[in-house]
Design an enzyme around this catalytic site. Structure first.
Site, PDB file in Angstrom:
ATOM      1  CD  GLN A  51      -9.442  -2.144  -2.425  1.00  5.05           C
ATOM      2  OE1 GLN A  51      -8.891  -1.275  -3.101  1.00  5.05           O
ATOM      3  NE2 GLN A  51      -8.792  -3.220  -2.040  1.00  5.05           N
ATOM      4  CG  ASP A  68      -1.612  -6.117 -10.603  1.00  5.83           C
ATOM      5  OD1 ASP A  68      -2.215  -7.188 -10.357  1.00  5.83           O
ATOM      6  OD2 ASP A  68      -2.126  -5.177 -11.250  1.00  5.83           O
ATOM      7  N   PRO A  95      -6.091   3.050  -0.871  1.00  7.69           N
ATOM      8  CG  PRO A  95      -6.553   0.756  -0.961  1.00  7.69           C
ATOM      9  CD  PRO A  95      -7.229   2.103  -1.013  1.00  7.69           C
TER      10      PRO A  95
HETATM   11  N1  SAM Z   1      -4.714  -4.546 -12.755  1.00  5.80           N
HETATM   12  C1  SAM Z   1      -5.440  -3.742 -11.904  1.00  5.80           C
HETATM   13  C2  SAM Z   1      -5.334  -2.299 -12.337  1.00  5.80           C
HETATM   14  O1  SAM Z   1      -4.559  -2.050 -13.269  1.00  5.80           O
HETATM   15  O2  SAM Z   1      -6.064  -1.468 -11.868  1.00  5.80           O
HETATM   16  C3  SAM Z   1      -4.986  -3.934 -10.500  1.00  5.80           C
HETATM   17  C4  SAM Z   1      -5.306  -5.239 -10.057  1.00  5.80           C
HETATM   18  S1  SAM Z   1      -5.117  -5.673  -8.410  1.00  5.80           S
HETATM   19  C5  SAM Z   1      -6.745  -6.060  -8.097  1.00  5.80           C
HETATM   20  C6  SAM Z   1      -4.793  -4.251  -7.425  1.00  5.80           C
HETATM   21  C7  SAM Z   1      -4.606  -4.633  -5.976  1.00  5.80           C
HETATM   22  O3  SAM Z   1      -3.770  -3.681  -5.299  1.00  5.80           O
HETATM   23  C8  SAM Z   1      -5.914  -4.665  -5.174  1.00  5.80           C
HETATM   24  O4  SAM Z   1      -6.201  -5.981  -4.798  1.00  5.80           O
HETATM   25  C9  SAM Z   1      -5.639  -3.762  -3.963  1.00  5.80           C
HETATM   26  O5  SAM Z   1      -6.206  -4.249  -2.775  1.00  5.80           O
HETATM   27  C10 SAM Z   1      -4.102  -3.781  -3.921  1.00  5.80           C
HETATM   28  N2  SAM Z   1      -3.502  -2.660  -3.196  1.00  5.80           N
HETATM   29  C11 SAM Z   1      -3.900  -1.363  -3.224  1.00  5.80           C
HETATM   30  N3  SAM Z   1      -3.118  -0.628  -2.403  1.00  5.80           N
HETATM   31  C12 SAM Z   1      -2.203  -1.483  -1.851  1.00  5.80           C
HETATM   32  C13 SAM Z   1      -1.105  -1.319  -0.939  1.00  5.80           C
HETATM   33  N4  SAM Z   1      -0.824  -0.117  -0.409  1.00  5.80           N
HETATM   34  N5  SAM Z   1      -0.356  -2.408  -0.624  1.00  5.80           N
HETATM   35  C14 SAM Z   1      -0.645  -3.634  -1.164  1.00  5.80           C
HETATM   36  N6  SAM Z   1      -1.687  -3.858  -2.021  1.00  5.80           N
HETATM   37  C15 SAM Z   1      -2.434  -2.792  -2.371  1.00  5.80           C
END
Ligand code: SAM
Length: 288
Positions: free
Chosen positions: A35, A160, A167
């Site tokens: 991303q 979260d 992803p």
């Molecule tokens: N609080 C934030 C929101 O509400 O938008 C989200 C915070 S956190 C940064 C989200 C995380 O989910 C990111 O670091 C992203 O890389 C991770 N992520 C996205 N898709 C994922 C997947 N399929 N498996 C594990 N982690 C994932």
């Protein structure tokens, strides 16, 4: 004098809506394997992290989301030992979970290592207490695969995630939630980041439909987070234990005290209970 850079949140472009931040300084910007990531300083919100044009976390209002995604399921459950976070890159939720003395082990499954590495440098207030904690285990993997294959069983699962794009899309699927059900311990509960119903009703309606097909109790609770534009943020709720939403204010307050009486800036036992009282337009979205 360099021209002021305005950084747009493009999440709601389809709705014809854009929020823009005046960046005082861009601290970090890159395209990771998964991303686009930009971190900048803002004079009101402090550090602001965006992934693929969607605001993830800001220094100024992170406490609201992080406290409600962690203390609500943990104190409703009351005796959680094993906790799973799916996503959670910046470690803001992990920091709150580890304040609970009763939590024996916390597993965080994050797909993008560079988000954690970057947070190590730019969000030490989160990663500092977390990455040095023996109860914490970081797994770099797709959450979808992890929940379908892990041998561990979890009392509390906190999703979260980013929004259902890139992803994060799979983390809103029936298959993913079925995987979460598979690795949930009896009496366990799952909560999910589920968007702002005023702008993203389908995201919530879709998840609640899956919850109802897989669990005895599927619903949501809400909180207003200034930089998650659109009013209430919905946090999904899924469990087979119908009593967890009925826990009294007195019991929640007693459990908070037993968990270490750690300071909070948003969560209180009263706010916890009130968060499940949904405004009618959201209740109509999630009505059976
Ligand atoms: N609080 C934030 C929101 O509400 O938008 C989200 C915070 S956190 C940064 C989200 C995380 O989910 C990111 O670091 C992203 O890389 C991770 N992520 C996205 N898709 C994922 C997947 N399929 N498996 C594990 N982690 C994932």
């Amino acid at each position: 004098m360099a021209e002021q850079r305005w950084i747009p949140e493009t999440l709601f472009d389809e709705l014809g809506l854009r929020t823009e931040y005046a960046a005082e300084r861009v601290l970090y910007e890159t395209r990771t394997e998964h991303q686009h990531l930009v971190l900048f300083e803002h004079r009101h919100f402090g550090k602001v992290l965006m992934l693929d044009g969607a605001t993830q976390v800001t220094t100024r209002d992170e406490f609201i989301y992080h406290e409600m995604m962690s203390h609500v399921p943990l104190l409703a459950h009351g005796k959680a030992r094993e906790v799973l976070i799916v996503g959670g890159g910046d470690c803001g939720i992990a920091e709150e979970v580890l304040k609970h003395a009763g939590v024996a082990h916390l597993t965080q499954v994050e797909i993008d290592r560079s988000v954690v590495d970057f947070a190590r440098e730019h969000f030490p207030e989160f990663t500092g207490p977390v990455l040095s904690e023996p109860r914490f285990e970081l797994v770099i993997a797709d959450g979808m695969h992890y929940v379908a294959t892990t041998d561990r069983r979890f009392d509390v699962i906190i999703v979260d995630s980013t929004d259902p794009q890139g992803p994060g899309k799979v983390l809103f699927s029936r298959e993913f939630y079925a995987g979460c059900r598979r690795c949930m311990a009896p009496g366990g509960v799952m909560v999910t980041q589920n968007g702002v119903p005023f702008f993203q009703p389908d995201e919530l309606i879709g998840s609640i439909g899956h919850f109802r097909a897989l669990f005895a109790d599927g619903s949501c609770y809400v909180a207003a987070i200034p930089t998650y534009v659109g009013g209430h943020l919905a946090m999904g709720w899924a469990t087979d234990d119908l009593t967890l939403r009925q826990v009294s204010v007195e019991t929640l307050a007693a459990r908070h005290a037993a968990a270490g009486s750690f300071a909070t800036r948003y969560w209180t036992a009263e706010v916890h209970k009130a968060a499940f009282a949904l405004p009618r337009f959201i209740a109509d979205h999630v009505a059976p």
